[in-house]
Write a protein that holds these residues in place. Structure first.
Motif, PDB file in Angstrom:
ATOM      1  N   TRP A 130       0.818  -1.219   0.000  1.00 61.69           N
ATOM      2  CA  TRP A 130       0.000   0.000   0.000  1.00 61.69           C
ATOM      3  C   TRP A 130       0.841   1.254   0.000  1.00 61.69           C
ATOM      4  CZ3 TRP A 130      -4.389  -0.454  -1.910  1.00 61.69           C
ATOM      5  CH2 TRP A 130      -5.122  -1.641  -1.737  1.00 61.69           C
ATOM      6  N   LEU A 131       1.908   1.193   0.794  1.00 58.94           N
ATOM      7  CA  LEU A 131       2.792   2.349   0.844  1.00 58.94           C
ATOM      8  C   LEU A 131       3.421   2.602  -0.535  1.00 58.94           C
ATOM      9  CD1 LEU A 131       3.542   4.337   2.942  1.00 58.94           C
ATOM     10  CD2 LEU A 131       5.506   2.929   3.573  1.00 58.94           C
ATOM     11  N   SER A 132       3.798   1.530  -1.219  1.00 59.56           N
ATOM     12  CA  SER A 132       4.407   1.682  -2.541  1.00 59.56           C
ATOM     13  C   SER A 132       3.421   2.282  -3.526  1.00 59.56           C
ATOM     14  CB  SER A 132       4.900   0.334  -3.059  1.00 59.56           C
ATOM     15  OG  SER A 132       5.841  -0.205  -2.176  1.00 59.56           O
ATOM     16  N   ALA A 155       0.835   4.061  -2.846  1.00 57.21           N
ATOM     17  CA  ALA A 155       0.581   5.451  -2.451  1.00 57.21           C
ATOM     18  C   ALA A 155       1.721   6.353  -2.906  1.00 57.21           C
ATOM     19  CB  ALA A 155       0.406   5.539  -0.944  1.00 57.21           C
ATOM     20  N   THR A 156       2.957   5.882  -2.778  1.00 64.45           N
ATOM     21  CA  THR A 156       4.108   6.688  -3.199  1.00 64.45           C
ATOM     22  C   THR A 156       4.040   6.999  -4.688  1.00 64.45           C
ATOM     23  OG1 THR A 156       5.417   5.568  -1.522  1.00 64.45           O
ATOM     24  CG2 THR A 156       6.618   6.793  -3.204  1.00 64.45           C
ATOM     25  N   ILE A 157       3.717   5.959  -5.484  1.00 62.05           N
ATOM     26  CA  ILE A 157       3.646   6.155  -6.934  1.00 62.05           C
ATOM     27  C   ILE A 157       2.547   7.162  -7.272  1.00 62.05           C
ATOM     28  CG2 ILE A 157       3.045   5.023  -9.112  1.00 62.05           C
ATOM     29  CD1 ILE A 157       4.480   2.529  -7.983  1.00 62.05           C
ATOM     30  N   LEU A 158       1.381   6.975  -6.639  1.00 63.34           N
ATOM     31  CA  LEU A 158       0.272   7.911  -6.916  1.00 63.34           C
ATOM     32  C   LEU A 158       0.678   9.333  -6.509  1.00 63.34           C
ATOM     33  CD1 LEU A 158      -2.841   5.805  -5.858  1.00 63.34           C
ATOM     34  CD2 LEU A 158      -1.996   6.331  -8.165  1.00 63.34           C
ATOM     35  N   ALA A 159       1.355   9.466  -5.380  1.00 68.85           N
ATOM     36  CA  ALA A 159       1.761  10.793  -4.920  1.00 68.85           C
ATOM     37  C   ALA A 159       2.739  11.433  -5.904  1.00 68.85           C
ATOM     38  CB  ALA A 159       2.388  10.685  -3.535  1.00 68.85           C
ATOM     39  N   LEU A 160       3.692  10.618  -6.378  1.00 63.34           N
ATOM     40  CA  LEU A 160       4.674  11.153  -7.330  1.00 63.34           C
ATOM     41  C   LEU A 160       3.982  11.640  -8.603  1.00 63.34           C
ATOM     42  CD1 LEU A 160       7.652   8.633  -6.995  1.00 63.34           C
ATOM     43  CD2 LEU A 160       7.627  11.064  -6.378  1.00 63.34           C
ATOM     44  N   ILE A 161       3.032  10.822  -9.098  1.00 64.80           N
ATOM     45  CA  ILE A 161       2.325  11.217 -10.311  1.00 64.80           C
ATOM     46  C   ILE A 161       1.518  12.498 -10.059  1.00 64.80           C
ATOM     47  CG2 ILE A 161       0.500  10.556 -11.953  1.00 64.80           C
ATOM     48  CD1 ILE A 161       1.482   7.681 -11.691  1.00 64.80           C
ATOM     49  N   PHE A 162       0.937  12.544  -8.871  1.00 68.68           N
ATOM     50  CA  PHE A 162       0.140  13.735  -8.556  1.00 68.68           C
ATOM     51  C   PHE A 162       1.021  14.997  -8.517  1.00 68.68           C
ATOM     52  CE2 PHE A 162      -1.423  16.812  -5.447  1.00 68.68           C
ATOM     53  CZ  PHE A 162      -2.661  17.115  -6.018  1.00 68.68           C
ATOM     54  N   VAL A 163       2.169  14.895  -7.864  1.00 63.79           N
ATOM     55  CA  VAL A 163       3.085  16.049  -7.797  1.00 63.79           C
ATOM     56  C   VAL A 163       3.521  16.443  -9.211  1.00 63.79           C
ATOM     57  CG1 VAL A 163       5.367  16.826  -7.029  1.00 63.79           C
ATOM     58  CG2 VAL A 163       3.892  15.522  -5.484  1.00 63.79           C
ATOM     59  N   TRP A 164       3.843  15.424  -9.982  1.00 63.16           N
ATOM     60  CA  TRP A 164       4.244  15.642 -11.386  1.00 63.16           C
ATOM     61  C   TRP A 164       3.144  16.391 -12.123  1.00 63.16           C
ATOM     62  CZ3 TRP A 164       4.988  10.917 -15.185  1.00 63.16           C
ATOM     63  CH2 TRP A 164       5.401  11.372 -16.441  1.00 63.16           C
TER      64      TRP A 164
END
Ligand SMILES: Nc1ncnc2c1ncn2[C@@H]1O[C@H](COP(=O)(O)OP(=O)(O)O)[C@@H](O)[C@H]1O
Ligand SMILES: [Mg+2]
Lengths: 261, 292
Positions: free
Chosen positions: B44-46, B48-57
């Motif tokens: 889940w953490l992984s 979430a990290t990917i989604l967060a990175l895409i969101f920041v991008w």
């Protein structure tokens, strides 16, 4: 079958700042057909070295080992070894582990039938297809013994085969090995550092002591025959004669230890 | 010490701060093993990290914080992928670029396995082989492939040979060294048991040493093909007209950043897919790994 060890000595050369080790000094031993010889001694007194000599993994610094009239010069199928652990092949199932020796010898056609016989003898029926790494320690050792028996060796060499088992499994395994010894009529050389195991299983006992490794005492033992004649194992081990001999052997071993220390 | 269970709930000290995990150890719940370093699920953490990175991008591009020349938006990468898939890049459709790069990497990989595994085993088994082959492998291994790329081209021309050979060299060393180390995996008892059944040295190699070395060989193959993908772009730097590495390089010369990033993702996706395949093979081929 007769095995003769004449004046065998083994000296491991000095290495990495440690002096040479005289692991065995002038060992003389005669093993007859159907004997069950047990070598008993503390760690480091040269038991495994002696077994390696008979197995042919190691050649003596002096002296010789003669099996049925010819010198032992290397390992061979007439001497099978059962190790304490790590000797099974985890990528093979129980049946293929048991048949491994025969397959190596090109007797693949008979292998499955012979393997099935020893699997049954060791009480492993129903586990033929199990991976060996999923078995308990006691069952793994039975696979190792079955494998060693398939090639019909003249002598079965066992280096602390029960050393890694819990006490209860260990007693069961001792009884099983004795029954198999009787059924197959094999000659056995077994190493242990348990005095009770040594007295219960052997027909001949050699007590070894270290620095240099040598045989200090020899006993002829009656107990395994009593068990095979129908006396329950616990009763054999609780008999007065057994306990007295056990205490005597323990005294010998502890006296040895004190001399060394 | 006070017995915590007899204390009123409001008296219990909170233990959830980040540092409490470092300062004190508490009992595990049933089903976990006490004290295993780093245990716990990370899925889940992984994600979430990917989604967060895409969101920041997405956020930095949508707000115009960063120019598309430097970081194109996530949508434009997807669009670029579709565009190159349909219309191709410099005259060749995307699948051809993928195919040729994959063929180069896999060709080099298979060649490295075919030579490296037997050679590594031989080095593990024989001091003579080890004496001969250890120095050359250890000398070239740490050198970056870009450094000897010019030599490859001088010696083998600008065709496929020099490209595959460059990738081969980067894959070969880890595979050969892995196979060599794998020889040591067999327990001495397993080897002795085989010899005491009258096995020949060849049989011991075939039936004991090779199977025990399989886990290490498979790991080495995984690491090796990783090096292969790393070297791909270097291999396609000179005189290539197709390939993902070529696409990334030539797009960068025209400042087509979205094509560059798209190509990077394609390489990452193929490499990751292959890694998953290798892990799957590992579970199938050596289920006993680490169990005896
Ligand atoms: N390969 C070896 N090289 C050097 N010394 C050894 C080697 N194998 C065993 N020894 C030494 O020889 C002695 C006897 O060892 P070993 O036969 O393994 O004893 P045991 O099996 O009775 O515990 C020990 O002191 C041990 O350290
Ligand atoms: Mg030993």
């Amino acid at each position: 079958m007769a095995l003769e060890i004449c004046n065998a000595s083994v000296i491991y050369p000095a290495q990495a700042g440690r002096p040479p080790v005289e692991a065995l000094s002038n060992i003389n031993l005669h093993v007859d057909e159907h004997d069950f010889v047990v070598a008993l001694g503390a760690s480091g007194c040269g038991k495994s070295t002696l077994l390696n000599l008979i197995a042919g993994f190691l050649s003596p610094s002096s002296g010789k080992i003669v099996l049925d009239g010819s010198d032992v010069a290397g390992p061979g199928a007439d001497r099978s070894v059962v190790f304490q652990k790590h000797a099974l092949l985890p990528w093979l199932n129980v049946r293929d582990n048991v048949a491994f020796g025969l397959k190596l010898q090109g007797k693949g056609s008979a292998a499955d039938a012979v393997a099935a016989r020893f699997i049954a003898l060791l009480g492993l029926s129903g586990f033929e297809k199990s991976p060996v790494y999923a078995l308990s320690g006691g069952m793994q050792q039975r696979v190792g013994i079955a494998r060693a028996l398939t090639c019909d060796p003249k002598i079965l060499l066992m280096d602390e085969p029960l050393g890694a088992l819990d006490a209860l499994t260990r007693e069961r395994a001792q009884e099983l090995i004795l029954k198999i010894w009787k059924d197959t009529g094999k000659t056995v050389f077994l190493i242990t550092h348990s005095v009770e195991e040594a007295l219960f299983m052997g027909t001949k006992l050699i007590v070894m002591s270290p620095r240099p490794g040598r045989i200090t005492y020899r006993f002829d033992l009656p107990f395994s025959r009593r068990f095979l004649d129908g006396v329950p194992a616990r009763q054999v081990k609780a008999s007065r004669e057994f306990i007295e001999l056990r205490e005597e052997v323990l005294r010998i071993i502890f006296a040895d230890e004190e001399q060394v220390a | 010490m006070t017995d915590q269970s007899t204390m009123a709930p409001h008296l219990r000290k909170p233990r959830t701060s980040l540092f409490s995990t470092f300062s004190r150890a508490r009992a595990t719940r049933p089903g976990e093993t006490y004290g295993v370093p780093g245990q716990g699920n990370t899925t889940w953490l992984s994600v979430a990290t990917i989604l967060a990175l895409i969101f920041v991008w997405w956020a930095v591009t949508a707000t115009g914080l960063v120019k598309p020349l430097f970081v194109p938006s996530p949508q434009s990468i997807v669009q670029k992928f579709v565009d190159v898939w349909v219309n191709g890049f410099t005259g060749a459709p995307l699948w051809q670029h993928i195919l040729i790069s994959t063929a180069r990497v896999f060709g080099a990989f298979l060649l490295a396995c075919a030579i490296g595994i037997p050679l590594g085993l031989a080095m593990g088994m024989s001091p003579i082989m080890r004496g001969i082959f250890d120095p050359p492998i250890e000398i070239y291994r740490p050198v970056p492939p870009l450094a000897y790329l010019p030599l490859m081209i001088i010696w083998f021309g600008i065709g496929e040979t020099s490209k595959v050979l460059l990738i081969f060299l980067s894959v070969f060393a880890p595979i050969a060294l892995g196979a060599r180390a794998g020889v040591r995996s067999a327990a001495i008892e397993q080897i002795h048991a085989a010899y005491s059944f009258g096995a020949s040295r060849w049989q011991v190699l075939r039936h004991v040493i090779l199977p025990s070395a399989m886990p290490e060989i498979l790991t080495a193959m995984r690491i090796g093909i990783g090096f292969g993908w790393t070297t791909l772009v270097a291999a396609e730097m000179v005189a290539a007209t197709k390939g993902i590495g070529y696409m990334v390089l030539s797009a960068s010369q025209f400042l087509q950043t979205s094509t560059v990033i798209m190509g990077i993702f394609v390489i990452a996706a193929i490499a990751y897919a292959f890694d998953l395949l290798m892990r799957f093979l590992e579970r199938r081929l050596v289920p006993w790994k680490g169990k005896m």
